[in-house]
Enzyme design. Structure first.
Site, PDB file in Angstrom:
ATOM      1  N   HIS B 112      84.942  37.847  83.568  1.00  0.00           N
ATOM      2  CA  HIS B 112      83.483  37.794  83.744  1.00  0.00           C
ATOM      3  C   HIS B 112      83.064  38.160  85.173  1.00  0.00           C
ATOM      4  O   HIS B 112      81.877  38.195  85.471  1.00  0.00           O
ATOM      5  CB  HIS B 112      82.947  36.396  83.402  1.00  0.00           C
ATOM      6  N   ASP B 151      89.515  38.422  74.349  1.00  0.00           N
ATOM      7  CA  ASP B 151      88.932  37.099  74.573  1.00  0.00           C
ATOM      8  C   ASP B 151      87.721  36.966  73.658  1.00  0.00           C
ATOM      9  O   ASP B 151      87.091  37.958  73.299  1.00  0.00           O
ATOM     10  CB  ASP B 151      88.498  36.998  76.044  1.00  0.00           C
ATOM     11  N   HIS B 153      84.884  35.770  74.344  1.00  0.00           N
ATOM     12  CA  HIS B 153      83.651  36.097  75.061  1.00  0.00           C
ATOM     13  C   HIS B 153      83.681  37.559  75.495  1.00  0.00           C
ATOM     14  O   HIS B 153      84.739  38.079  75.849  1.00  0.00           O
ATOM     15  CB  HIS B 153      83.506  35.213  76.305  1.00  0.00           C
ATOM     16  N   ASP B 240      90.682  32.222  72.991  1.00  0.00           N
ATOM     17  CA  ASP B 240      89.653  31.308  72.497  1.00  0.00           C
ATOM     18  C   ASP B 240      89.040  31.759  71.178  1.00  0.00           C
ATOM     19  O   ASP B 240      88.034  31.209  70.739  1.00  0.00           O
ATOM     20  CB  ASP B 240      88.572  31.096  73.566  1.00  0.00           C
TER      21      ASP B 240
END
Lengths: 572, 437
Positions: B112, B151, B153, B240
């Site tokens: 991120h 991931d 996200h 995740d």
């Protein structure tokens, strides 16, 4: 008085130590085919006209179990392993009678799938039918919860002479190694037991019924009883004996390297602040990686009697030994012959050495003298390269905290301690080539036996606590307790030290020599759903490898510590 | 004895003494059970699996990628240097051919973190994959790289850093941004005018199972990789998407992750997120390691694994198929789209608002890129944070053409000093980073 005996590949070294130092030292040839006779002959050679009351103890370092494993001369045993999900347990197979059964425990010690009694009974019946008398039982994560191993043991009832369980051989994680370690303990058990029963009986007949201690791979000792329970710990005691022989002469505030230069091999180890460095996981022997506590050593197939050959223009030294050097009637040229040609050694047939080196010289396109220097230099360089690899390996070992990585605690030995038969002749050249100080260990020929004699009793305890589950445990010590949220890392260390003391006394330690230390102390807050629900604590403590106090004075002021330069002056 | 089919390097750095805060998901305990599982399975003992100690990255390594405000040490800790260092170490081991493949199991994560860094967002400060890639480009002359971010996200930081770079293919598979942080990563986000198409976003609906992930991999990711022909494939291996993850809503499993890794065959994998530290990570990581090494992973299972319970709903299957078709379609039309985007103006502007959830601050950006058919284009970012710092960041891309170099130099020289707290130049042609004083 104390007797120390170290069985080597070529010779067996025996010393008798008294309050004021070395009383007798003897070398007897090792008869690999009859170690029992070798050990007895060695003991007899120092005990003539000695009476039992004068003798306090005997410490033995033998190659019995090491050889049995290395030569794959192991009796059949039964292995019952319960792995659950993950790697196929078949990939950890150690022997023919190896059976995977159901049952699964997770990383926190919770039961995921149960053991099947019918299945175990069936395996047991098969083992029984095949005449198996020793069995190993190993479960994945059994050190977090030994219940399945205990259940399987109960299912076997008294059908077998001896049962080894994985959670008792080590407190460390690593299922594959736990399988191998349990297997080796079970497999060497009958060999070890009958050997030492016989030794003890013979000694008793001679009126020498004193405590027998056995040297372990970690440079510590254990009593005979403990060695029968965990015979696997007796492997690789040879290199450990040498390291312990050098410990007294290492600085207490710096790193030192130890090199035991033998006829066939050179064993290398590291001592930091007079404490020998342990391998972080466990000994490796033959194809087996184990959880057996062991010193960090590296062995290279180069010694005084290594065969020298030239293949495709390249000089090759070792790893074979085909008898002694040509100077002493051997069949092939060796580094020892090179020393004869260089005029460094005398007392043998120098012409035989030159004859042997002639072919090597011709292949290398050198004079015999130059070839001898090349051979000797090459042997020294290879040993030093191996030593550097050992230091690099230790220094490049991963760490798992920011603090450890930042600290970057690197080994940097500036001193090399050498021992073993040919050691004095190597000292000066090793010093020149390495740029380090090289010191010959006093009584270098039998320092290994002295090391065995003076090694203290060592052991290790691992404690695991999970306050979320309300428990503290050390399955290896057969210990479990309940704790609440107030249990701290200090409590865990205290528990561990308590268990360590008990264990140390049980296996032969003296109050005076209980130098304990914390090896690992980790504490984690367990958070579930953004709330702290408990603590996860892991503590590992040990009795440090070292020498017994009683005999400190006899090594504290060594009579003949000499540097390379002094030694050479004396010899030449 | 087990033997790895592909020699695989592992950097394992659990940072057992570092946390964002005591109860934060990114805390000391995160990789504890993974380490237990990996040690108990004896993976480091397998012939052909090699544990490697991480080196730290340097400030220069970070400045090759980021503009840190006000400087590198203000927005990072030792732990970030080690985490990025772990990725760099693994990348070097692969390119040195010490190992055939590598996996950096490190924390904290990085995907991120964008090009300009004022603080932490999504638990990330430093983009560890980008720092690794740019180091490898500099040290080994690697050019074309593909990043596949798995991931849960959207990897918005990595997307931002490579938005204008036609030599870096960035593919992100993630939970639909309408239902999860950071709320971006839609198929129409395809890169800037100079790199249109080399950003590929595959948002999957909540409750996608292994079936859907592997479908997207086979139908979209693998064909695109084949066309792009990267020299290196890097997997941002967030974990995740697992059915037990506490902060996401997907139904992926350890078996699924291992199978995905087997199909993707990344040269390098780098751990990203994943916060089901007890129920998922130990098993997912073992699965990924075995898959990378080419060892049978069929028996790796979570204790509570029940394929029936996480079976994919037909509705989800239809949505996954639709998204994949749309993404494939955009990929196929990328050349047309790029030409159209480049045909209009000499420079393209982008106004953005970036939220730093971990550090609770805002950033406003005015980004200007020179439209260029020869290179990634000169880049100018005027960035202000809610903490009152305003900086000008000028980037000259690695293979910049003369015109772009000229324009960037002008931007840098002409910036009014009284308007900015800092004026930075990142010149990748000379591997330089400087601040105008």
């Amino acid at each position: 008085m104390i007797i120390g005996l170290d069985v080597g590949g070529t010779h067996t070294d025996v010393v008798l130590l008294g309050d004021s130092g070395l009383v007798r030292q003897v070398k007897v040839p090792t008869d690999a085919a009859n170690l029992f006779r070798t050990v007895l002959a060695g003991l007899e050679s120092v005990t003539t006209s000695l009476s039992a009351p004068e003798l306090h103890r005997i410490v033995l370092s033998t190659t019995l179990t090491t050889n049995a494993i290395a030569q794959e001369k192991l009796p059949p045993v039964g292995m019952i392993v319960s792995s659950g999900p993950g790697l196929d347990p078949e990939s950890h197979r150690t022997n023919a009678h190896y059976f995977a059964v159901s049952g699964s425990i997770d990383h926190r010690g919770r039961e995921v799938a149960s053991v099947s009694e019918g299945e175990v009974r069936q395996v047991a019946a098969g083992l029984k039918a095949d005449g198996i008398r020793t069995v190993g039982i190993v479960g994945k994560f059994s050190i977090r919860n030994p219940r399945h191993e205990l259940q399987i043991q109960a299912m076997l009832k008294d059908q077998f002479e001896k049962v080894f369980m994985g959670h008792q051989v080590s407190g460390s994680l690593n299922f594959a190694r736990r399988v191998a370690t349990t297997y080796l303990n079970a497999a060497v058990y009958p060999i070890h037991r009958s050997f030492f029963d016989a030794v003890q009986k013979s000694l008793a007949q001679k009126g020498l019924g004193v405590p027998l201690l056995i040297l372990k791979a970690d440079g510590g000792t254990m009593n005979l009883g403990a060695s029968i329970e965990f015979p696997g710990q007796t492997i690789l005691s040879g290199p450990a004996a040498s390291v312990m022989g050098a410990v007294a002469f290492a600085p207490d505030d710096a790193d030192a390297m130890v090199m035991d230069i033998g006829g066939t091999t050179t064993d290398i180890a590291i001592i930091r602040n007079r404490i020998p460095q342990l391998h972080p996981i466990g000994a490796r022997l033959g194809g087996y990686r184990t959880l057996i506590r062991s010193l960090e050593t590296r062995s290279i197939g180069i010694g005084g009697d290594s065969v020298v050959t030239v293949t495709h223009g390249g000089l090759q030294i070792g790893p074979q030994r085909q008898g002694p050097a040509m100077a002493f009637g051997g069949p092939r040229p060796t580094p020892t012959d090179a020393l004869f040609i260089m005029g460094e050694m005398s007392g043998g047939d120098q012409r035989a050495s030159a004859r042997g080196m002639a072919a090597v010289a011709q292949d290398l396109g050198l004079s015999i003298e130059d070839a001898a220097r090349r051979v000797f230099d090459e042997a020294c360089r290879r040993i030093l390269a191996e030593a550097r690899e050992l230091t690099d390996r230790v220094n490049n070992r991963p760490v798992y905290t920011v603090q450890d990585l930042q600290r970057g605690d690197k080994l940097d030995p500036a001193l090399i301690l050498i021992l073993g038969g040919p050691a004095p002749y190597f000292a000066r050249r090793l010093e020149t080539l390495s740029g380090k100080r090289v010191k010959l260990v006093p009584r270098w020929q039998v320092a290994n036996a002295i090391g065995a004699a003076l090694a203290r009793t060592t052991c290790e305890v691992v404690v695991f606590a999970d306050t979320h589950r309300g428990m503290v445990m050390a399955p290896e010590e057969n210990f479990t307790g309940t704790v609440d949220q107030r249990f701290t890392s200090r409590d865990a260390v205290e528990t561990a030290f308590g268990l360590l003391k008990t264990k140390a006394f049980q296996i032969g330690a003296q109050e005076d020599d209980l130098e304990m230390e914390v090896l690992e102390n980790l504490q984690f807050n367990m958070v579930r759903g953004f709330r702290t629900t408990g603590k996860n604590l892991r503590v590992k403590v040990q009795v440090k490898p070292g020498l017994i106090r009683t005999y400190e004075k006899m090594t504290a002021h060594p009579p003949s510590t000499s540097t390379a330069q002094e030694r050479t002056d004396r010899v030449t | 004895m087990l033997k790895a089919k592909h020699k695989t390097g592992l950097v394992f750095f659990p940072a057992f003494d570092w946390a964002i805060s005591p109860t934060h998901p990114e805390r000391e305990e995160r990789l504890l059970y993974t380490q237990d599982q990996v040690l108990e399975e004896g993976l480091f003992d397998i012939d052909g699996i090699l544990e490697i100690k991480p080196d730290l990255v340097t400030v220069k390594d970070i400045q090759r990628v980021h503009f840190c405000v006000p400087d590198v040490w203000s927005v990072s800790t030792e732990s970030h240097f080690i985490s990025a260092g772990g990725a760099k170490t693994i990348g070097s081991a692969v390119l040195d051919k010490t190992v055939a493949r590598g996996f950096a199991l490190v924390r904290p994560p990085g995907h991120h973190a964008m090009r300009v860094v004022h603080g932490a967002r999504g638990f990330c400060n430093i983009n560890i994959e980008a720092v690794m890639i740019e180091y490898l480009r500099r040290a080994y002359g690697v050019d074309r790289v593909a990043i596949v971010d798995t991931d849960c996200h959207h990897g918005d930081g990595t997307q931002d850093i490579y938005w204008h770079d036609p030599d870096t293919l960035f593919i992100s598979i993630h939970q639909d941004g309408r239902t999860l942080y950071p709320g971006s990563g839609f198929p129409h986000e395809q890169g800037g005018p100079n790199a249109m198409g080399t950003t590929v976003n595959i948002p999957l609906p909540p409750y996608t199972s292994a079936e859907g992930f592997l479908y997207a991999l086979e139908k979209v990711v693998m064909p695109i990789l084949t066309e792009f022909q990267p020299e290196l494939v890097i997997n941002s291996a967030g974990q995740d998407n697992h059915y037990s993850d506490p902060i996401t809503h997907m139904n992926f499993s350890a078996q699924g992750y291992a199978e995905l890794t087997r199909l993707l065959q990344p040269d390098i994998a780098v751990l990203e997120g994943g916060y089901a530290i007890e129920g998922a990570l130990p098993y997912v990581n073992v699965g990924i390691i075995l898959a990378m090494a080419g060892i049978d992973f069929k028996a790796v299972k979570e204790p509570d694994y029940d394929p029936q319970r996480i079976r994919q709903h037909p509705q989800v299957t239809r949505q996954v198929a639709a998204v994949c078709e749309a993404v494939r379609d955009l990929w196929d039309r990328r050349e047309t789209n790029r030409l159209r985007a480049q045909n209009t103006e000499t420079v393209v502007h982008r106004d953005r608002h970036i939220f730093y959830d971990t550090d609770m601050m805002h950033e406003s950006q005015k980004e200007t890129v020179r439209v260029c058919a020869q290179c990634a284009g000169a880049l100018r970012i005027d960035s202000s944070s809610s903490r009152g710092k305003r900086v000008l960041a000028v980037h000259i891309p690695r293979k910049a053409c003369a015109a772009c170099r000229e324009m960037a130099s002008q931007w840098y020289a002409a910036a009014a000093k009284d308007q900015f707290d800092h004026i930075f130049l990142q010149d990748r042609t000379g591997d330089l980073y400087e601040e105008r004083r």
